[in-house]
Design a protein around this motif. Structure first.
Motif, PDB file in Angstrom:
ATOM      1  N   SER A 112       4.161   2.808  19.837  1.00  0.00           N
ATOM      2  CA  SER A 112       4.151   4.183  19.338  1.00  0.00           C
ATOM      3  C   SER A 112       4.765   4.270  17.948  1.00  0.00           C
ATOM      4  O   SER A 112       4.262   4.983  17.078  1.00  0.00           O
ATOM      5  N   ALA A 113       5.871   3.549  17.723  1.00  0.00           N
ATOM      6  CA  ALA A 113       6.533   3.574  16.418  1.00  0.00           C
ATOM      7  C   ALA A 113       5.631   2.999  15.333  1.00  0.00           C
ATOM      8  O   ALA A 113       5.550   3.535  14.216  1.00  0.00           O
ATOM      9  N   LEU A 114       4.927   1.912  15.645  1.00  0.00           N
ATOM     10  CA  LEU A 114       4.016   1.304  14.670  1.00  0.00           C
ATOM     11  C   LEU A 114       2.839   2.222  14.364  1.00  0.00           C
ATOM     12  O   LEU A 114       2.439   2.371  13.205  1.00  0.00           O
ATOM     13  N   LEU A 115       2.270   2.833  15.396  1.00  0.00           N
ATOM     14  CA  LEU A 115       1.153   3.752  15.185  1.00  0.00           C
ATOM     15  C   LEU A 115       1.584   4.970  14.372  1.00  0.00           C
ATOM     16  O   LEU A 115       0.801   5.499  13.568  1.00  0.00           O
ATOM     17  N   GLU A 125       1.262   4.402  10.724  1.00  0.00           N
ATOM     18  CA  GLU A 125      -0.102   4.103  10.280  1.00  0.00           C
ATOM     19  C   GLU A 125      -0.435   2.604  10.311  1.00  0.00           C
ATOM     20  O   GLU A 125      -1.213   2.099   9.496  1.00  0.00           O
ATOM     21  N   PHE A 126       0.188   1.896  11.238  1.00  0.00           N
ATOM     22  CA  PHE A 126      -0.156   0.476  11.406  1.00  0.00           C
ATOM     23  C   PHE A 126      -1.374   0.372  12.323  1.00  0.00           C
ATOM     24  O   PHE A 126      -1.432   1.015  13.369  1.00  0.00           O
ATOM     25  N   LYS A 127      -2.324  -0.461  11.928  1.00  0.00           N
ATOM     26  CA  LYS A 127      -3.526  -0.673  12.722  1.00  0.00           C
ATOM     27  C   LYS A 127      -3.449  -2.022  13.424  1.00  0.00           C
ATOM     28  O   LYS A 127      -3.355  -3.064  12.778  1.00  0.00           O
ATOM     29  N   ILE A 144      11.137  -6.744  16.912  1.00  0.00           N
ATOM     30  CA  ILE A 144       9.775  -6.984  17.400  1.00  0.00           C
ATOM     31  C   ILE A 144       8.753  -6.214  16.562  1.00  0.00           C
ATOM     32  O   ILE A 144       7.709  -6.750  16.172  1.00  0.00           O
ATOM     33  N   ALA A 145       9.066  -4.956  16.246  1.00  0.00           N
ATOM     34  CA  ALA A 145       8.152  -4.142  15.442  1.00  0.00           C
ATOM     35  C   ALA A 145       7.945  -4.737  14.049  1.00  0.00           C
ATOM     36  O   ALA A 145       6.825  -4.755  13.520  1.00  0.00           O
ATOM     37  N   LEU A 146       9.025  -5.260  13.442  1.00  0.00           N
ATOM     38  CA  LEU A 146       8.911  -5.860  12.108  1.00  0.00           C
ATOM     39  C   LEU A 146       8.075  -7.137  12.130  1.00  0.00           C
ATOM     40  O   LEU A 146       7.278  -7.394  11.216  1.00  0.00           O
ATOM     41  N   LEU A 147       8.241  -7.932  13.182  1.00  0.00           N
ATOM     42  CA  LEU A 147       7.450  -9.159  13.291  1.00  0.00           C
ATOM     43  C   LEU A 147       5.962  -8.842  13.399  1.00  0.00           C
ATOM     44  O   LEU A 147       5.124  -9.538  12.820  1.00  0.00           O
ATOM     45  N   ILE A 148       5.644  -7.786  14.133  1.00  0.00           N
ATOM     46  CA  ILE A 148       4.228  -7.399  14.276  1.00  0.00           C
ATOM     47  C   ILE A 148       3.705  -6.799  12.975  1.00  0.00           C
ATOM     48  O   ILE A 148       2.616  -7.154  12.494  1.00  0.00           O
ATOM     49  N   GLY A 205      18.112  -2.742  16.458  1.00  0.00           N
ATOM     50  CA  GLY A 205      17.905  -1.303  16.449  1.00  0.00           C
ATOM     51  C   GLY A 205      16.936  -0.853  17.519  1.00  0.00           C
ATOM     52  O   GLY A 205      15.989  -1.568  17.858  1.00  0.00           O
ATOM     53  N   GLU A 206      17.210   0.300  18.074  1.00  0.00           N
ATOM     54  CA  GLU A 206      16.301   0.921  19.041  1.00  0.00           C
ATOM     55  C   GLU A 206      15.349   1.850  18.286  1.00  0.00           C
ATOM     56  O   GLU A 206      15.773   2.584  17.384  1.00  0.00           O
ATOM     57  N   LEU A 207      14.082   1.817  18.644  1.00  0.00           N
ATOM     58  CA  LEU A 207      13.083   2.649  17.979  1.00  0.00           C
ATOM     59  C   LEU A 207      12.745   3.877  18.819  1.00  0.00           C
ATOM     60  O   LEU A 207      12.546   3.767  20.034  1.00  0.00           O
ATOM     61  N   SER A 208      12.703   5.023  18.167  1.00  0.00           N
ATOM     62  CA  SER A 208      12.171   6.213  18.828  1.00  0.00           C
ATOM     63  C   SER A 208      10.650   6.194  18.679  1.00  0.00           C
ATOM     64  O   SER A 208      10.092   5.373  17.948  1.00  0.00           O
ATOM     65  N   LEU A 209       9.965   7.093  19.343  1.00  0.00           N
ATOM     66  CA  LEU A 209       8.496   7.072  19.330  1.00  0.00           C
ATOM     67  C   LEU A 209       7.917   7.357  17.948  1.00  0.00           C
ATOM     68  O   LEU A 209       6.787   6.943  17.655  1.00  0.00           O
ATOM     69  N   ASP A 210       8.673   8.045  17.088  1.00  0.00           N
ATOM     70  CA  ASP A 210       8.164   8.350  15.745  1.00  0.00           C
ATOM     71  C   ASP A 210       8.623   7.340  14.695  1.00  0.00           C
ATOM     72  O   ASP A 210       8.398   7.531  13.500  1.00  0.00           O
ATOM     73  N   GLY A 211       9.297   6.263  15.128  1.00  0.00           N
ATOM     74  CA  GLY A 211       9.691   5.212  14.198  1.00  0.00           C
ATOM     75  C   GLY A 211      11.105   5.304  13.673  1.00  0.00           C
ATOM     76  O   GLY A 211      11.532   4.434  12.902  1.00  0.00           O
TER      77      GLY A 211
END
Length: 461
Positions: A7-10, A13-15, A41-45, A61-67
């Motif tokens: 959700s944070a990546l989307l 605007e990450f595809k 994990i989000a940064l690696l992706i 860091g913990e990510l919320s749904l909006d990043g």
């Protein structure tokens, strides 16, 4: 975790590519959990196609749904542990985490607000604008042998509210100055708990390592982190389970208990005989070895337990045996059964035994907390000037021989006490350690006969 990261990546605007994404959290044989993995994990992706090296950075860091990036309770203990092992130099976290981590020395802390800022941080070279400035402790301090110690003259509960009980307060002073285990016995309402709760405010100064250790334990216990140099005070109820006091859990979980959370602070057991027999007997090892091992099939964790143990009890089940105004309703057998709940090996680990009488209406106030705290600080300085790592009450057998020296008259008195009171080796060592603290409070270089006599007066007969 995967849903939050996705959700944070989307939201940024990450595809996602038409591929299967596998994240390797090495070493794989150790089971891992926690929201602090989200940002890494989000940064690696997000940056998998970008030529970026992360070798010099730890990312938490913990990510919320909006990043947005948030703090989690596990980040401070993890970074502190890595710093002690000299495994981390640069850390990227949220601003909330950075505020806590800034107290840890010898690391560079960088902070970002959201996932997009974190990606920009690694894409561009100008990282200094993200750097978080460390902050100092706002309290009094002094240095001994190139090491700083911090203290706070803030007496929320003051000894000037205690009327009478001069003998018990002087014993409390000794307990605080040397971290000696103490047992108060007296009728209900005579001031046992009142004195015990005021002891935390006159405890010795704390080193930076002790303050950070206190903060780590608070974080593990999911409590707000407090960087003040006032030692913790834990007071479990006598109905608490053995697992809650010593630590426990099931499966792969080995959770911390009250005695480990009391490390470098105070553990208070009110109504001591009402604790379960198994709890009281299990307390013997942590009081002697200053460690507790929580052992499960897939998890074994060793915690330090260098706490000041304070306990309080009534003289009998009804509490009126020592009262001058109330009649005791207990039979001799009931009193004996009540006291037999405390075994001799447990009592042998108590340094100071204090019988408290009922104060009269016209009793005066003998001390205030500032007076007592200043004497504790002076005694603390003498201990540290001798290059002691621990306070007198926690000295090892080897250190006792080095620091607790007796003159001929004191040695003769101790030998007589050993014969008359049939003292065990543990009791002898405890008497020597208490004598050393009394000598420090009296500003004596070596233990005098008077110091030793006073220490013997606090032994349970």
């Amino acid at each position: 975790m995967s849903d939050r990261v996705k959700s944070a990546l989307l939201s940024n605007e990450f595809k996602f590519p038409a591929k299967k994404i596998t994240i390797n959290l090495s070493p794989s044989e150790i089971q891992k959990s926690g929201t602090h993995f989200d940002l890494a994990i989000a940064l690696l992706i997000a940056l998998y196609e970008t030529n970026i090296e992360f070798n010099d950075f730890y990312v938490f860091g913990e990510l919320s749904l909006d990043g947005k990036i948030k703090d989690s309770s596990s980040i401070f203990p993890i970074v502190l542990s890595l710093t002690k092992q000299k495994l981390v130099k640069n850390v990227l976290v949220s601003k909330e985490s950075a505020k806590k981590l800034s107290k840890i020395p010898n690391i560079n802390i960088y902070c970002v607000d959201n996932l997009d800022m974190a990606m920009q941080f690694f894409k561009f070279d100008n990282k200094e604008k993200f750097k978080y400035t460390s902050t100092n402790f706002e309290c009094e301090s002094f240095s001994i042998l190139n090491k700083s110690y911090y203290f706070l003259k803030d007496y929320e509960l003051d000894f000037n509210e205690v009327k009478g009980q001069k003998y018990a307060i002087e014993a409390s002073l000794i307990a605080a100055a040397g971290s000696h285990n103490i047992l108060f016995e007296g009728s209900a309402g005579c001031g046992k708990s009142m004195i015990s709760k005021r002891l935390k405010f006159i405890m010795p100064p704390m080193s930076l390592e002790e303050i950070l250790e206190k903060a780590k334990l608070q974080s593990i216990d999911l409590k707000p982190i407090d960087f003040s140099p006032i030692r913790v005070f834990r007071a479990p109820h006598h109905s608490s389970t053995k697992s809650s006091i010593f630590g426990g859990g099931s499966g792969n979980s080995a959770k911390i208990g009250e005695i480990a959370l009391s490390n470098n602070g105070i553990l208070f057991f009110d109504e001591l005989p009402h604790f379960s027999k198994s709890t009281l007997e299990a307390l013997r090892e942590p009081l002697e070895d200053f460690k507790v091992l929580i052992s499960r099939v897939n998890s074994k964790v060793l915690y330090d337990t260098k706490f000041l143990f304070i306990s309080a009890m009534n003289p009998c089940p009804c509490g009126n045996l020592l009262s001058t105004s109330k009649d005791c309703r207990c039979s001799d057998l009931e009193v004996q059964r009540y006291k037999n709940r405390l075994s001799e090996p447990l009592l042998d680990r108590i340094d100071l035994y204090v019988v408290m009488n009922e104060p009269s209406v016209n009793e005066k106030v003998y001390y205030n907390s500032m007076q007592l705290h200043e004497r504790v600080i002076c005694a603390f300085k003498k201990q540290k000037q001798r290059a002691q790592n621990d306070l007198n009450g926690k000295l090892s057998d080897k250190e006792i021989k080095k620091f607790c020296k007796l003159d001929d008259s004191s040695n003769e008195l101790l030998n007589k006490a050993i014969v008359n009171y049939k003292l065990s080796f543990r009791s002898i060592n405890k008497i020597l350690k208490v004598s050393r603290t009394i000598a420090d409070l009296n500003n004596n270089e070596n233990i005098t006969k008077e110091d030793l006599m006073k220490a013997l007066s606090y032994r349970k007969r």
